[in-house]
Design a protein around this motif. Structure first.
Motif, short mmCIF file in Angstrom:
data_model
loop_
_atom_site.label_atom_id
_atom_site.label_comp_id
_atom_site.label_asym_id
_atom_site.label_seq_id
_atom_site.Cartn_x
_atom_site.Cartn_y
_atom_site.Cartn_z
N PRO A 17 0.54 -0.97 -0.08
CA PRO A 17 -0.74 0.34 -0.11
C PRO A 17 0.31 1.21 -0.05
O PRO A 17 2.02 1.29 0.70
N PRO A 34 1.67 4.92 1.24
CA PRO A 34 1.88 5.75 2.60
C PRO A 34 1.03 6.56 2.56
O PRO A 34 1.21 7.57 2.33
N MET A 35 -0.42 6.20 2.67
CA MET A 35 -1.51 7.70 2.94
C MET A 35 -2.67 6.31 3.25
O MET A 35 -2.70 5.82 3.74
N PHE A 47 -1.42 1.88 6.66
CA PHE A 47 -0.20 1.10 7.23
C PHE A 47 -1.22 0.05 8.20
O PHE A 47 0.00 -0.17 9.44
#
Lengths: 305, 281, 249
Positions: free
Chosen positions: C94, C96-97, C144
């Motif tokens: 994924p 980083p948001m 995350f």
């Protein structure tokens, strides 16, 4: 998925979408070009600086001759442009600074990498980074108010503004560079070396000096050379503590002028041939720095092998 | 002859002595200057103007000039530096001749002593381009000086962004520019920010190339085309005229302000990089 | 009807001949599994299908790969191709948001800005990836914070949000625990109804469970392909039989 899906189908290619696509490709290309042009500004800067250094110093070289500049003992603008005293001033002050600063720096690096407990390292390292960040005029000021009077008293000389004062200040200034680079390379030595030596019954100190330091040799040397480069290029701190007399020094307890000081002190009012001679001073300074960089490349090439 | 044990003892002693010496000098410099200067750093000292006659001895104009210098140098160098780093990492073919030339030149720039930048700036920006002694000429000179640091640190930060992000983004059909602007730059931001803060420290600390290009006029510059005196240059000027106790006090106070500034910058760098390390990629 | 037609495909990494004259048709709206030992070229082949190998320097490709009858190395815009052939990677990756930003990323990259439309797309994609119920209350929290299995389903949702025709999966469960793996395998049942799925897998039981067609690779060569049942029960080639019965690999 059904046709009522919220997701726009990628099959439908309208004229509008085509136009948007084209415009976006143009933007992509434009930015690619912009990034590339930016990358060339560094190249352009080096070329321009080199170009000005050479063309501006030509007048003085033609007027006085290369050997009269490099080996000339008298600096009396606009007649005589001998910078031998400045070359000696720069080299001697740097050499003495290396003699004082490098052993202390390397041993401090050993302390940080091998001896100090972790908690102490966590305090010392930021402190040394602080030492690296202090502006050179502040070092110069400290030298002026502390080191210079101290030298006057200890050696009983008329003025403490001497090569020795400059060297002490430079020695402190190169400490952070030497320490940080040496420590990093000491820590990079494989643990197995150390374990191997200790397993043979060698003492910790013996291992440090006979196994770790030799293994970290090229990194330590890199730190030393970077330190020397910083010392040779230093300007303000030197001006403030070294007296700046443009004459050949007889000992390290006499004042002297460095190559950098020569430029900084006279450049703002120099004109014509005088200004050109200062450029020639800059070329000589740069040659020294380039030699150091060459040495650095040589050492690091060896390390890659 | 010393026995091995005695040798070890001596060498161990030397190591401790060196470490103590380093720490001692650091503490001595900081303590000596701050203890002599802090008493004279007050609100008036920070906010007053400065005049050569000695009626006013504040450092406000120098603070303003320093801020101008930092802002303008960064405004010039930061975009160029970051874009160069983007080009080198995301566009150029690694190991190509072009990349080698660019790398070689930026590393050469990093090796040039700052006084040479002063020499060059004085001739080129002040003289040839006709900017005169001005904040702009100084900022252009310093911008070249800090460019290598910004390029190298930004490059490292961009390279540290996981390849998986790029793959996933390209895998979704996103363009290179979109991937850079929306994904890579935000992820590399802490590293780039560290580079910028480091550069601020460098700009504040430089003096020789600054007074050769921005001059030393100790009043608030009206625009970037006016001359201005930064804090470091001011400290240097003060040390050339140390006659009365008051002159000494003012020099100590100025040096104290500089040390506090450096402390703050180091602290900010630490804060950013600790957040950087905490980021979970 | 075939989604991909691969003809005489050779691929080199520098001098390394990584794929050797591959001929393979990948059928429409079915699950095709690539199996074989490490380094056999199965991931490399998967990455030629959406031209991800373009990102690696020194790759040369000969032969043709046709996607809906268009040669993807000649007539097709690579970004367009990748929007139609989504990819899910080995490790969940994924961005980083936030969860929402992750799913909307691809559509935004194509220039879609309408918030309402994006919201609808995000919900639909998350539902298709069987993740909606778990994350609907925290769409704007950081991705995350999800578990590994959730992250991988988020990556699948991110791909579905592009409404691709094909989903390419490169060992999507190799970094996940058995429970998360089971969830993703059951998700495959829904995916096969709407997409052509190509999955590279290390696990033969996984291929057996989920794939309609299976292709077995060895040292850059396609040894055998056909119906999964046939490959596993009565393989024609002795090497296939050896691999499946665990003699090597």
């Amino acid at each position: 998925m059904s046709s009522t899906s919220a997701i726009p189908s990628s099959e439908v290619v309208s004229k509008k979408a085509m136009q948007r696509c084209k415009r976006r490709d143009f933007v992509e290309q434009a930015f690619h070009l912009l990034f590339m042009l930016s990358a060339f500004i560094g190249v352009l800067s080096v070329i321009t600086i080199g170009f000005f250094l050479v063309t501006e110093s030509i007048d003085a070289v033609e007027y006085a001759g290369m050997s009269n500049i490099v080996f000339g003992l008298e600096w009396l603008p606009p007649a005589l442009f001998g910078i031998a005293p400045m070359i000696v001033g720069s080299l001697v002050s740097t050499a003495v600074a290396v003699v004082i600063g490098v052993p202390i720096g390397i041993l401090t690096a050993v302390f940080l990498a091998e001896i100090a407990p972790k908690a102490l390292v966590n305090v010392l390292r930021p402190a040394i980074e602080l030492l690296a960040g202090i502006p050179s005029v502040v070092y110069g000021f400290f030298g002026l108010v502390v080191i210079v009077p101290l030298i006057e008293q200890v050696f009983n000389v008329p003025s403490g503004s001497t090569i020795l004062a400059g060297s002490i200040v430079l020695a402190i200034m190169i400490l952070p560079t030497v320490i940080v680079v040496s420590e990093t390379s000491l820590r990079a030595v494989p643990k197995t070396y150390k374990e191997g030596a200790l397993a043979l019954g060698a003492s910790k100190i013996y291992t440090i000096f006979n196994v770790l330091l030799p293994a970290a040799r090229s990194g330590v040397l890199t730190g030393v050379i970077l330190g020397i480069a910083r010392a040779v290029g230093e300007t303000m701190a030197i001006i403030m503590v070294m007296g700046n007399a443009p004459a050949m020094p007889g000992s390290i307890l006499e004042p002297a002028r460095s190559l950098t000081a020569n430029i900084a002190l006279e450049m703002s009012y120099a004109t014509g041939i005088h200004s050109s001679a200062l450029y020639a001073t800059g070329v000589v300074l740069l040659l020294f720095v380039m030699m150091l960089n060459g040495l650095l490349m040589y050492i690091n090439r060896e390390r890659v092998k | 002859m010393l026995s091995r044990n005695q040798k070890d003892l001596v060498l161990n002693g030397l190591i401790w002595l060196s470490a103590i010496f380093t720490v001692f000098f650091l503490l001595w410099i900081v303590f000596y200057i701050v203890s002599n200067g802090i008493a004279y750093v007050d609100w008036a000292f920070i906010t007053d103007n400065y005049s050569r006659t000695g009626d006013e001895v504040g450092i406000w104009p120098m603070i303003v000039s320093t801020i101008y210098m930092v802002a303008l140098s960064l405004a010039i160098a930061a975009p160029i530096g970051v874009m160069t780093a983007i080009y080198l990492t995301e566009y150029a073919k690694a190991g190509s001749a072009l990349v080698k030339v660019i790398r070689f030149c930026t590393e050469s720039l990093a090796g040039i002593p700052s006084i040479i930048y002063g020499l060059f700036g004085l001739t080129f920006f002040v003289g040839v381009l006709g900017l005169g002694f001005s904040i702009l000429a100084g900022a252009l000179t310093l911008a070249i000086l800090i460019l290598p640091v910004i390029i190298r640190t930004s490059e490292e930060a961009i390279i540290a962004v996981p390849l998986a992000y790029r793959e996933a983004s390209y895998g979704l059909g996103a363009s290179r520019l979109y991937t850079i602007v929306r994904l890579i730059l935000p992820a590399a931001m802490p590293g780039i920010a560290t580079a910028l803060v480091l550069s601020i420290g460098r700009i504040i600390g430089e003096s020789a190339p600054v007074f050769l290009t921005a001059g030393m006029v100790a009043s608030i510059p009206g625009s970037i085309f006016d001359s201005g005196r930064t804090l470091t240059v001011h400290l240097y000027m003060l040390t050339t005229e140390l006659y009365t106790q008051h002159d000494w006090n003012m020099a100590f106070a100025t040096a104290t302000v500089l040390i506090v500034l450096v402390l703050m910058i180091n602290l900010i760098t630490k804060l950013i990089s600790s957040r950087f390390n905490k980021a979970s990629y | 009807m075939n989604t991909f037609d691969i003809k005489n495909l050779d691929l080199f990494y520098g001098d390394n001949h990584a794929l050797k004259s591959i001929n393979l048709a990948i059928p429409h709206k079915q699950v095709t599994a690539f199996i074989g030992p490490s380094g056999c070229g199965k991931s490399t082949l998967l990455r030629t299908l959406n031209r991800m190998n373009d990102l690696i320097a020194g790759v040369t490709i000969k032969g043709s790969v046709k996607f809906d009858d268009a040669d993807i190395y000649a007539d097709v815009d690579v970004r367009k191709l990748r929007t139609r052939c989504g990819m899910v990677f080995q490790k969940p990756n994924p961005f980083p948001m936030s969860i929402w930003e992750n799913v909307a990323f691809g559509q935004k990259a194509q220039g879609l800005t309408d918030k309402k439309q994006l919201d609808a797309i995000v919900e639909e994609a998350l539902r298709s990836a069987a993740l909606w119920d778990e994350v609907k209350d925290r769409l704007h929290t950081h991705a995350f914070g999800l578990s590994g299995g959730q992250q991988q389903r988020l990556c699948i949702a991110r791909t579905i949000a592009m409404k691709p025709d094909v989903i390419l999966m490169d060992e999507p469960t190799s970094a996940l625990d058995p429970i998360a793996t089971a969830k993703i395998e059951s998700l495959m049942e829904n995916l096969r109804k709407e997409f052509t799925v190509v999955i590279v897998t290390h696990s033969m039981s996984q291929a057996k469970r989920i794939a309609d067609k299976t292709a077995f690779f060895l040292m850059g060569e396609l040894i055998e392909h056909g119906e999964t049942q046939q490959i596993f029960n009565e393989p024609n080639d002795s090497r296939t039989r050896g691999y499946i019965s665990g003699d090597f690999g």
